[in-house]
Scaffold this motif. Sequence first.
Motif, PDB file in Angstrom:
ATOM      1  N   LEU A  48     -40.229 -19.011 -67.541  1.00  0.00           N
ATOM      2  CA  LEU A  48     -39.799 -20.014 -68.511  1.00  0.00           C
ATOM      3  C   LEU A  48     -39.492 -19.319 -69.822  1.00  0.00           C
ATOM      4  CD1 LEU A  48     -39.478 -23.019 -69.334  1.00  0.00           C
ATOM      5  CD2 LEU A  48     -41.946 -23.034 -69.815  1.00  0.00           C
ATOM      6  N   LEU A  49     -38.280 -19.532 -70.334  1.00  0.00           N
ATOM      7  CA  LEU A  49     -37.896 -19.005 -71.635  1.00  0.00           C
ATOM      8  C   LEU A  49     -37.720 -20.209 -72.560  1.00  0.00           C
ATOM      9  CD1 LEU A  49     -35.368 -16.181 -72.361  1.00  0.00           C
ATOM     10  CD2 LEU A  49     -35.693 -18.089 -73.899  1.00  0.00           C
ATOM     11  N   ILE A  70     -44.164 -16.764 -69.310  1.00  0.00           N
ATOM     12  CA  ILE A  70     -43.474 -17.548 -70.328  1.00  0.00           C
ATOM     13  C   ILE A  70     -43.051 -16.611 -71.454  1.00  0.00           C
ATOM     14  CG2 ILE A  70     -43.676 -19.396 -72.038  1.00  0.00           C
ATOM     15  CD1 ILE A  70     -45.872 -20.611 -70.211  1.00  0.00           C
ATOM     16  N   ALA A  71     -41.784 -16.701 -71.845  1.00  0.00           N
ATOM     17  CA  ALA A  71     -41.266 -15.972 -73.000  1.00  0.00           C
ATOM     18  C   ALA A  71     -40.862 -17.014 -74.036  1.00  0.00           C
ATOM     19  CB  ALA A  71     -40.069 -15.119 -72.598  1.00  0.00           C
ATOM     20  N   ASN A  72     -41.357 -16.872 -75.241  1.00  0.00           N
ATOM     21  CA  ASN A  72     -41.084 -17.826 -76.308  1.00  0.00           C
ATOM     22  C   ASN A  72     -40.244 -17.135 -77.374  1.00  0.00           C
ATOM     23  OD1 ASN A  72     -41.479 -20.429 -77.465  1.00  0.00           O
ATOM     24  ND2 ASN A  72     -42.990 -19.580 -78.864  1.00  0.00           N
ATOM     25  N   MET A  73     -39.015 -17.594 -77.575  1.00  0.00           N
ATOM     26  CA  MET A  73     -38.162 -17.004 -78.598  1.00  0.00           C
ATOM     27  C   MET A  73     -38.534 -17.628 -79.941  1.00  0.00           C
ATOM     28  SD  MET A  73     -34.109 -16.368 -78.665  1.00  0.00           S
ATOM     29  CE  MET A  73     -33.458 -17.208 -80.091  1.00  0.00           C
ATOM     30  N   ALA A  74     -39.628 -17.124 -80.482  1.00  0.00           N
ATOM     31  CA  ALA A  74     -40.168 -17.580 -81.758  1.00  0.00           C
ATOM     32  C   ALA A  74     -41.169 -16.537 -82.235  1.00  0.00           C
ATOM     33  CB  ALA A  74     -40.850 -18.933 -81.602  1.00  0.00           C
ATOM     34  N   GLU A  83     -54.310 -20.755 -74.374  1.00  0.00           N
ATOM     35  CA  GLU A  83     -55.586 -20.746 -73.651  1.00  0.00           C
ATOM     36  C   GLU A  83     -55.408 -21.277 -72.225  1.00  0.00           C
ATOM     37  OE1 GLU A  83     -59.947 -22.858 -73.867  1.00  0.00           O
ATOM     38  OE2 GLU A  83     -58.945 -22.355 -75.752  1.00  0.00           O
ATOM     39  N   ALA A  84     -54.657 -22.381 -72.088  1.00  0.00           N
ATOM     40  CA  ALA A  84     -54.403 -22.937 -70.751  1.00  0.00           C
ATOM     41  C   ALA A  84     -53.593 -21.957 -69.906  1.00  0.00           C
ATOM     42  CB  ALA A  84     -53.687 -24.278 -70.856  1.00  0.00           C
ATOM     43  N   CYS A  85     -52.663 -21.251 -70.532  1.00  0.00           N
ATOM     44  CA  CYS A  85     -51.891 -20.233 -69.806  1.00  0.00           C
ATOM     45  C   CYS A  85     -52.802 -19.101 -69.349  1.00  0.00           C
ATOM     46  CB  CYS A  85     -50.770 -19.686 -70.688  1.00  0.00           C
ATOM     47  SG  CYS A  85     -49.445 -20.862 -71.015  1.00  0.00           S
ATOM     48  N   SER A  86     -53.691 -18.646 -70.225  1.00  0.00           N
ATOM     49  CA  SER A  86     -54.628 -17.574 -69.877  1.00  0.00           C
ATOM     50  C   SER A  86     -55.510 -17.973 -68.704  1.00  0.00           C
ATOM     51  CB  SER A  86     -55.518 -17.236 -71.074  1.00  0.00           C
ATOM     52  OG  SER A  86     -54.839 -16.439 -71.981  1.00  0.00           O
ATOM     53  N   GLN A  87     -55.983 -19.202 -68.711  1.00  0.00           N
ATOM     54  CA  GLN A  87     -56.836 -19.683 -67.619  1.00  0.00           C
ATOM     55  C   GLN A  87     -56.102 -19.657 -66.289  1.00  0.00           C
ATOM     56  OE1 GLN A  87     -57.987 -23.546 -69.042  1.00  0.00           O
ATOM     57  NE2 GLN A  87     -59.572 -22.724 -70.388  1.00  0.00           N
ATOM     58  N   VAL A  92     -47.966 -14.833 -71.828  1.00  0.00           N
ATOM     59  CA  VAL A  92     -47.053 -15.462 -72.786  1.00  0.00           C
ATOM     60  C   VAL A  92     -46.575 -14.389 -73.754  1.00  0.00           C
ATOM     61  CG1 VAL A  92     -46.837 -17.170 -74.627  1.00  0.00           C
ATOM     62  CG2 VAL A  92     -48.254 -17.676 -72.627  1.00  0.00           C
ATOM     63  N   GLY A  93     -45.252 -14.274 -73.891  1.00  0.00           N
ATOM     64  CA  GLY A  93     -44.675 -13.336 -74.849  1.00  0.00           C
ATOM     65  C   GLY A  93     -43.934 -14.093 -75.928  1.00  0.00           C
TER      66      GLY A  93
END
Length: 108
Positions: A48-49, A70-74, A83-87, A92-93
Amino acid sequence: MASVFVTRALPFPALDRLRAAHEVDEWPGDLPPSPEDLRERTRESEGLLTLITDRVDTELLDGAPRLKAIANMAVGTDNIDVEACSQRGIPVGNTPDVLTDATADLAF
């Protein structure tokens, strides 16, 4: 080849490189997808970008069991429940220096 959902067209060739190696589903238009559309389009995605306007919360993550990155262009990740992603083991980048030049130009 992974399936990647990109929440907006980007004004530089990064998506061309992504398309060369992955199946890319790109949101049409300049406005962000609604939360419902974001959940629907992410449901089967492995990547997901996002942009800062795209909220990635537990509801989205629960509905996207195949999501692996997940890549966040920000600059930050305020729009993402890190935290939910880590679990879930989802890295996340972000793009920490994406606004450095623009901010300097504005200051001058």
